[in-house]
Design a protein around this motif. Structure first.
Motif, PDB file in Angstrom:
ATOM      1  N   GLU A  47      58.659  42.005  40.734  1.00  0.00           N
ATOM      2  CA  GLU A  47      59.314  43.283  40.458  1.00  0.00           C
ATOM      3  C   GLU A  47      58.945  43.686  39.037  1.00  0.00           C
ATOM      4  OE1 GLU A  47      63.416  42.506  41.295  1.00  0.00           O
ATOM      5  OE2 GLU A  47      63.034  42.241  43.428  1.00  0.00           O
ATOM      6  N   VAL A  48      58.429  44.918  38.890  1.00  0.00           N
ATOM      7  CA  VAL A  48      57.868  45.353  37.615  1.00  0.00           C
ATOM      8  C   VAL A  48      58.372  46.740  37.239  1.00  0.00           C
ATOM      9  CG1 VAL A  48      55.763  43.978  37.864  1.00  0.00           C
ATOM     10  CG2 VAL A  48      55.824  46.311  38.735  1.00  0.00           C
ATOM     11  N   VAL A  49      58.169  47.074  35.955  1.00  0.00           N
ATOM     12  CA  VAL A  49      58.435  48.416  35.438  1.00  0.00           C
ATOM     13  C   VAL A  49      57.121  48.954  34.889  1.00  0.00           C
ATOM     14  CG1 VAL A  49      59.717  49.777  33.752  1.00  0.00           C
ATOM     15  CG2 VAL A  49      60.789  47.785  34.799  1.00  0.00           C
ATOM     16  N   THR A  50      56.781  50.195  35.240  1.00  0.00           N
ATOM     17  CA  THR A  50      55.560  50.809  34.722  1.00  0.00           C
ATOM     18  C   THR A  50      55.845  51.443  33.369  1.00  0.00           C
ATOM     19  OG1 THR A  50      55.970  52.946  35.743  1.00  0.00           O
ATOM     20  CG2 THR A  50      54.789  51.318  37.067  1.00  0.00           C
ATOM     21  N   ASN A  51      54.780  51.881  32.698  1.00  0.00           N
ATOM     22  CA  ASN A  51      54.944  52.563  31.409  1.00  0.00           C
ATOM     23  C   ASN A  51      55.747  53.838  31.556  1.00  0.00           C
ATOM     24  OD1 ASN A  51      53.500  50.647  29.972  1.00  0.00           O
ATOM     25  ND2 ASN A  51      51.559  51.723  30.240  1.00  0.00           N
ATOM     26  N   GLY A  52      55.721  54.460  32.713  1.00  0.00           N
ATOM     27  CA  GLY A  52      56.477  55.684  32.956  1.00  0.00           C
ATOM     28  C   GLY A  52      57.927  55.429  33.321  1.00  0.00           C
ATOM     29  N   GLY A  53      58.321  54.166  33.459  1.00  0.00           N
ATOM     30  CA  GLY A  53      59.705  53.838  33.768  1.00  0.00           C
ATOM     31  C   GLY A  53      59.997  53.659  35.239  1.00  0.00           C
TER      32      GLY A  53
ATOM     33  N   GLU B 247      55.871  49.255  45.836  1.00  0.00           N
ATOM     34  CA  GLU B 247      56.839  49.920  46.703  1.00  0.00           C
ATOM     35  C   GLU B 247      58.004  50.324  45.800  1.00  0.00           C
ATOM     36  OE1 GLU B 247      59.289  49.311  50.848  1.00  0.00           O
ATOM     37  OE2 GLU B 247      58.607  47.549  49.757  1.00  0.00           O
ATOM     38  N   ILE B 248      58.208  51.648  45.653  1.00  0.00           N
ATOM     39  CA  ILE B 248      59.233  52.117  44.731  1.00  0.00           C
ATOM     40  C   ILE B 248      60.510  52.536  45.454  1.00  0.00           C
ATOM     41  CG2 ILE B 248      57.606  52.767  42.953  1.00  0.00           C
ATOM     42  CD1 ILE B 248      57.846  55.657  43.889  1.00  0.00           C
ATOM     43  N   ALA B 249      60.432  52.730  46.768  1.00  0.00           N
ATOM     44  CA  ALA B 249      61.596  53.026  47.606  1.00  0.00           C
ATOM     45  C   ALA B 249      61.239  52.614  49.028  1.00  0.00           C
ATOM     46  CB  ALA B 249      61.943  54.514  47.537  1.00  0.00           C
ATOM     47  N   GLN B 250      62.208  52.699  49.920  1.00  0.00           N
ATOM     48  CA  GLN B 250      61.965  52.330  51.312  1.00  0.00           C
ATOM     49  C   GLN B 250      60.825  53.188  51.867  1.00  0.00           C
ATOM     50  OE1 GLN B 250      63.880  49.868  52.296  1.00  0.00           O
ATOM     51  NE2 GLN B 250      63.163  49.638  54.376  1.00  0.00           N
ATOM     52  N   ASN B 251      59.724  52.561  52.275  1.00  0.00           N
ATOM     53  CA  ASN B 251      58.546  53.209  52.850  1.00  0.00           C
ATOM     54  C   ASN B 251      57.846  54.175  51.885  1.00  0.00           C
ATOM     55  OD1 ASN B 251      58.894  51.849  55.305  1.00  0.00           O
ATOM     56  ND2 ASN B 251      60.346  53.402  56.002  1.00  0.00           N
ATOM     57  N   VAL B 252      58.026  54.017  50.579  1.00  0.00           N
ATOM     58  CA  VAL B 252      57.319  54.822  49.585  1.00  0.00           C
ATOM     59  C   VAL B 252      56.469  53.866  48.747  1.00  0.00           C
ATOM     60  CG1 VAL B 252      57.512  56.417  47.648  1.00  0.00           C
ATOM     61  CG2 VAL B 252      59.188  56.504  49.509  1.00  0.00           C
ATOM     62  N   VAL B 253      55.154  54.009  48.870  1.00  0.00           N
ATOM     63  CA  VAL B 253      54.221  53.108  48.201  1.00  0.00           C
ATOM     64  C   VAL B 253      53.311  53.933  47.286  1.00  0.00           C
ATOM     65  CG1 VAL B 253      52.383  51.414  48.563  1.00  0.00           C
ATOM     66  CG2 VAL B 253      54.295  51.529  50.159  1.00  0.00           C
ATOM     67  N   VAL B 254      53.138  53.459  46.050  1.00  0.00           N
ATOM     68  CA  VAL B 254      52.235  54.126  45.108  1.00  0.00           C
ATOM     69  C   VAL B 254      51.237  53.110  44.582  1.00  0.00           C
ATOM     70  CG1 VAL B 254      53.871  55.914  44.403  1.00  0.00           C
ATOM     71  CG2 VAL B 254      53.804  53.772  43.161  1.00  0.00           C
ATOM     72  N   LYS B 255      50.081  53.629  44.204  1.00  0.00           N
ATOM     73  CA  LYS B 255      49.041  52.778  43.633  1.00  0.00           C
ATOM     74  C   LYS B 255      48.945  53.103  42.146  1.00  0.00           C
ATOM     75  CE  LYS B 255      44.519  51.082  44.934  1.00  0.00           C
ATOM     76  NZ  LYS B 255      43.404  51.238  45.875  1.00  0.00           N
ATOM     77  N   VAL B 256      49.051  52.083  41.284  1.00  0.00           N
ATOM     78  CA  VAL B 256      49.010  52.285  39.831  1.00  0.00           C
ATOM     79  C   VAL B 256      47.952  51.361  39.231  1.00  0.00           C
ATOM     80  CG1 VAL B 256      51.432  52.962  39.667  1.00  0.00           C
ATOM     81  CG2 VAL B 256      50.819  50.573  39.385  1.00  0.00           C
ATOM     82  N   GLN B 257      47.459  51.760  38.054  1.00  0.00           N
ATOM     83  CA  GLN B 257      46.557  50.870  37.331  1.00  0.00           C
ATOM     84  C   GLN B 257      47.364  49.692  36.803  1.00  0.00           C
ATOM     85  OE1 GLN B 257      44.815  53.325  34.270  1.00  0.00           O
ATOM     86  NE2 GLN B 257      42.896  53.414  35.411  1.00  0.00           N
TER      87      GLN B 257
END
Length: 110
Positions: free
Chosen positions: A63-69, A85-95
């Motif tokens: 479990e992590v925090v990005t620079n954007g919070g 995965e930032i919410a249920q069924n919400v996935v984002v790709k970050v550097q």
């Protein structure tokens, strides 16, 4: 002595600064460099090393925090990107460089 000398102190020529000791300013410069190293450069190198270690140890389930919070759970990691995965069924790709810190298990309520 005239009236102007009472209001403004007369300027007299003085010996040139540093004329007596050509190495007079060297100890001051050395002390300033040492202070800058220990107060600015060394702590920044330490933080960069810790961040590189954090990114190298990143694995699925962290479990992590990005620079954007944004708080999320790592779903997959490759060489330069991580999928969160930032919410249920919400996935984002970050550097991976955009990940700021790792949270203790159970901190992210997803």
């Amino acid at each position: 002595m005239n009236l102007l000398d009472l209001m403004i102190a007369p300027a007299y020529a003085e010996e040139a600064a540093g004329a007596g000791d050509p190495m007079g300013g060297l100890p001051f410069l050395i002390i300033m460099f040492v202070l800058m190293y220990f107060l600015l450069i060394r702590p920044q190198q330490k933080r960069a090393k810790e961040h590189k270690t954090l990114l190298g140890a990143l694995k699925e389930g962290d479990e992590v925090v990005t620079n954007g919070g944004v708080v999320g759970k790592v779903k997959s990691v490759d060489e330069s990107f991580a999928t969160l995965e930032i919410a249920q069924n919400v996935v984002v790709k970050v550097q991976k460089q955009g990940i700021n810190q790792k949270l203790p298990k159970g901190s992210a309520k997803i």
